[in-house]
Design a protein around this motif. Structure first.
Motif, mmCIF file in Angstrom:
data_model
loop_
_atom_site.group_PDB
_atom_site.id
_atom_site.type_symbol
_atom_site.label_atom_id
_atom_site.label_comp_id
_atom_site.label_asym_id
_atom_site.label_seq_id
_atom_site.Cartn_x
_atom_site.Cartn_y
_atom_site.Cartn_z
ATOM 1 N N ALA A 48 -11.752 13.011 36.581
ATOM 2 C CA ALA A 48 -11.870 11.480 37.248
ATOM 3 C C ALA A 48 -10.370 10.650 37.712
ATOM 4 O O ALA A 48 -9.281 11.507 36.788
ATOM 5 N N GLN A 52 -10.791 5.140 38.707
ATOM 6 C CA GLN A 52 -12.020 5.143 37.810
ATOM 7 C C GLN A 52 -12.561 5.122 36.505
ATOM 8 O O GLN A 52 -13.251 4.226 35.874
ATOM 9 N N GLU A 55 -11.702 1.907 34.728
ATOM 10 C CA GLU A 55 -13.232 0.835 35.193
ATOM 11 C C GLU A 55 -14.142 1.268 34.488
ATOM 12 O O GLU A 55 -14.472 0.440 34.065
ATOM 13 N N GLN A 56 -14.400 2.397 34.275
ATOM 14 C CA GLN A 56 -15.828 2.933 33.183
ATOM 15 C C GLN A 56 -15.302 2.500 32.255
ATOM 16 O O GLN A 56 -15.451 1.823 30.948
#
Length: 335
Positions: A48, A52, A55-56
């Motif tokens: 990733a 990304q 954000e997770q």
């Protein structure tokens, strides 16, 4: 005696509360948490992008309350323990912390107790043997063993034994309690022998340090006691040497060792933890190190609190033993 015990327990509660605050603050002090571990895993293993993964990680932090101030996290943790017996949820093991502790703590305590019993019996016995043969070759040999046991680090002894077992004796089953054929088998004499074959290095190393301390203290105190006036009086009355030592000198020489019981259980636990980390046994030690490495704060905090509680419980047990051994302590403590 009951009043004596209740007073000790009541005084231990605020100490445990303070220890919980200090422990939680120290664990939270380093930067990073489990969400950062998730972000690094997404980048390194899932490919990733940083945006990304970040954000997770942010979403995970919010969902599990890791974005809350440390004070809020602490009171949420303590409230769950006091009101529901809930020690939190392990993010790394993906199960309640109580389950993680329940899997690893009993076997850790059992190993520590075995080490404590062996260290006490052997250390006190060798201490009496050395004191009654002062300046003999036996005394010199036991004193040398005591010096080594108190100075050589336990992790170094563990590394040496691992090297000998793996590279010299070609032992492949390191890091487990049982051989594969005994893993799910019911208890039998063969399974017990197999267990001993796997855990004897941990027991031997943790026992060695406690044995050395007990032997050194017992020897020194018994030598002082044997020169006391009441011991000379007992000899003058015609008592045998064995009766003078075991009935008059040894009980009084045991007082410092009884007080030592207040710290011996945490000492044995740390000895087991150090060696279990080297041998990768599924006990408390590897769990603490693993949870600290990934920021699984509730597992680390709970295990550290358990170690703190063993110190408090050990001191209470030492107070009770000393009160039973010495009437002056009962009188002073209001027992």
């Amino acid at each position: 005696m009951l009043r004596f015990l209740l007073v000790r327990i009541a005084s231990a509660i605020p100490v445990l509360l303070i220890l919980s605050i200090v422990t939680f603050a120290i664990i939270q002090a380093p930067p990073g948490d489990y969400a950062d571990y998730i972000r690094s895993q997404l980048i390194n293993q899932s490919g990733a992008s940083f945006a990304q993964a970040d954000e997770q990680a942010r979403a995970y932090r919010i969902a599990h309350g890791l974005d809350q101030p440390m004070v809020i996290q602490y009171f949420t943790w303590i409230k769950g323990i006091v009101t529901q017996g809930d020690f939190g949820y392990s993010m790394f093991y993906n199960k309640p912390v109580a389950d993680v502790v329940g899997e690893r703590l009993p076997r850790t305590l059992l190993l520590a107790l075995v080490c404590h019993i062996l260290a006490s019996l052997l250390g006190i016995g060798f201490g009496i043997w050395a004191a009654t043969r002062q300046y003999s070759w036996i005394d010199s040999l036991l004193s040398g063993i005591s010096f080594l046991g108190m100075t050589v680090p336990r992790f170094l002894m563990a590394l040496i034994i691992v090297y000998l077992l793996v590279f010299q004796l070609n032992v492949s089953e390191i890091g487990s309690f049982f051989s594969p054929q005994y893993g799910g088998a019911p208890w039998s004499w063969a399974k017990f022998v197999d267990l001993v074959k796997h855990v004897w290095p941990v027991v031997a190393i943790a026992t060695f340090g406690g044995l050395a301390y007990n032997m050194r203290v017992m020897r020194g105190n018994l030598l002082d006691t044997l020169n006391a006036q009441y011991v000379e009086t007992a000899r003058a009355k015609g008592l045998s040497g064995g009766a003078v030592v075991m009935r008059h000198a040894v009980p009084n020489a045991l007082h410092p060792l009884v007080m030592y019981q207040g710290v011996v259980l945490p000492y044995m636990l740390t000895g087991e933890i150090e060696t279990a980390i080297i041998f990768s046994l599924p006990t408390v030690g590897p769990a603490i190190v693993g949870s600290m490495a990934v920021g699984d704060v509730y597992v680390t905090a709970t295990f550290m609190m358990v170690l703190s509680a063993t110190l408090i419980v050990g001191n209470i047990i030492a107070d009770m033993l000393l009160a039973m051994l010495d009437p002056r302590v009962r009188a002073y403590g209001g027992a």
